[in-house]
Design an enzyme around this catalytic site. Sequence first.
Site, PDB file in Angstrom:
ATOM      1  N   LYS A  45       0.834  -1.207   0.000  1.00  0.00           N
ATOM      2  CA  LYS A  45       0.000   0.000   0.000  1.00  0.00           C
ATOM      3  C   LYS A  45       0.865   1.251   0.000  1.00  0.00           C
ATOM      4  O   LYS A  45       0.539   2.244  -0.652  1.00  0.00           O
ATOM      5  CB  LYS A  45      -0.925   0.001   1.224  1.00  0.00           C
ATOM      6  CG  LYS A  45      -1.748   1.285   1.369  1.00  0.00           C
ATOM      7  CD  LYS A  45      -2.695   1.220   2.543  1.00  0.00           C
ATOM      8  CE  LYS A  45      -3.481   2.532   2.661  1.00  0.00           C
ATOM      9  NZ  LYS A  45      -4.505   2.474   3.726  1.00  0.00           N
ATOM     10  N   HIS A  59      -7.293 -33.591 -32.554  1.00  0.00           N
ATOM     11  CA  HIS A  59      -8.159 -32.420 -32.452  1.00  0.00           C
ATOM     12  C   HIS A  59      -9.235 -32.615 -31.385  1.00  0.00           C
ATOM     13  O   HIS A  59     -10.409 -32.313 -31.590  1.00  0.00           O
ATOM     14  CB  HIS A  59      -8.779 -32.070 -33.791  1.00  0.00           C
ATOM     15  CG  HIS A  59      -7.763 -31.588 -34.788  1.00  0.00           C
ATOM     16  ND1 HIS A  59      -8.081 -30.931 -35.939  1.00  0.00           N
ATOM     17  CD2 HIS A  59      -6.407 -31.681 -34.799  1.00  0.00           C
ATOM     18  CE1 HIS A  59      -6.983 -30.636 -36.624  1.00  0.00           C
ATOM     19  NE2 HIS A  59      -5.949 -31.087 -35.940  1.00  0.00           N
TER      20      HIS A  59
END
Length: 541
Positions: free
Chosen positions: A140, A296
């Site tokens: 922070k 595939h």
Amino acid sequence: MTASRLIKRALVSVFHKEGIETLAKAFVEAGTEVVSTGSTAKRLAELGVTVTEVSKVTGFPECLDGRVKTLDPHIHAGILADMTNPDHAAQLEQFGIKPFDLVVVNLYPFADTVRSGANEADTIEKIDIGGPTMVRAAAKNSATVAIITDPADYALVAGRISNGEGFTLEERRWLAGKAFAHTASYDATINEWTAKHWPKPSTVESTEEENETPVNETVFPATFTRTWDRSHMLRYGENSHQQGALYLDPLNQTGFAHAEQLGGKPMSYNNYVDADAAWRAAWDMAPAIAVAVVKHNNPCGLAIGATAAEAHKKAHACDPMSAYGGVIACNTTVTLEMAESVRPIFTEVIVAPNYEPEALELLRTKKKNLRILKVAEPANPKTQFRQIEGGLLVQQPDLINAPGDNPDAWKLVSGEPADEATLKDLVFAWRAIRCVKSNAILIAHNEATVGIGMGQVNRVDSCHLAVDRANTLADGKDRVTGSVAASDAFFPFADGAEVLMNAGVKAIVQPGGSIRDEEVIEAAKNAGVTMYLTGTRHFLH
């Protein structure tokens, strides 16, 4: 705003001490003032660093078995004071508190503890409190404090201390972003564990609507907060213009993502997708020995055999053309005989739980580009995820465990009961259909696929495709007559089933449930075909 701030005073509190020698050397050479806790202070002192214990700064000893060490204004005011703010600087001077320029923290190993199988009490003790608080405070206050949570950044810090440069604001903000990601991941991991182990008790009244589906909060918590850690970047994604990466679940060190690569080129995005599908398909057949060939993300062959080599030969024979450039998964040890069978076939990936030494040597030396993966049996995860725009779909995985998956529960609606060999083929076909993209039709014989129709927008086309592939790829042989078929969902009309029956299929297993079931069943009766209804479907979209 871009000027660097020198590192004159540092707070160091790390659970993992690896690499701390790099920092210690820089601290000693630069004369950096160092404040530290417990075992970290001891280790730094051993490395020659002059250390001030946190308890000396706070005026209060560490207590409660180390649960309380740094939670004190003398520490947190020194972290949170924005030294570009004159009022903050004046308050620190008023209270006799010195600011920190650098905070180095890594946290208690919560995920490691969970993965170790530790009991609940030991797991709870690894929920860090002071560490995340210091990290968030420093992040922070990136205006004046640099926060380090990643040991990979120790060398960077040491260099900045040694040359007296410190970090710029942009760099401190980058480090703060990494720190917030670190604590977010840490808290998400804790939340994932508590969601599974501390669900809402039955004594708490439900606020759900009466007709709403009951929620199992261990599987579907009110908020999903889990995170994944990037393992490595891939060459590209599904296509070469897309970037891709592999991420790992911090609480789970099993599963296909953790496969050990024993040879071949690096895995691609499509390799992972296809190999994962093949791996799961092969294990659907366990405990029988099975091999799946996938291309595939769809099977072009799946078979059970007495040996791995036999299973592979049967699976490959289903569709040799499509197997070119495919992925092979075997749910048992790959033998030399199977490796010899694989050798002449161009294959992208082979995956198995183990390999005979001779098989591994052959594959490595004769197929240098073949990606060889070793991975344990799937653990059957509780949830599956699919991202959609703006949200996430979550479901339980489709396992072969629904009531209708048991052939004892099947309903015979046409023809004579299947004999033992036919029933074995029907059971195989039903288990195999799960891994075929919908709409799915699968034709099988001798516990091997001989024709597969997948991914069509209507079931009739899938039936035609399965029959055509079975016969077109069979060198003029009729592979459909006397075979069996499975459908992943009901036949909406009799036309699809008639395509199979006219081609010579002798038995069909399908879920049933269509408003035209009687029409489909009547067609089967007229053709003298055995038909079973399962009451369970296996869509795969």
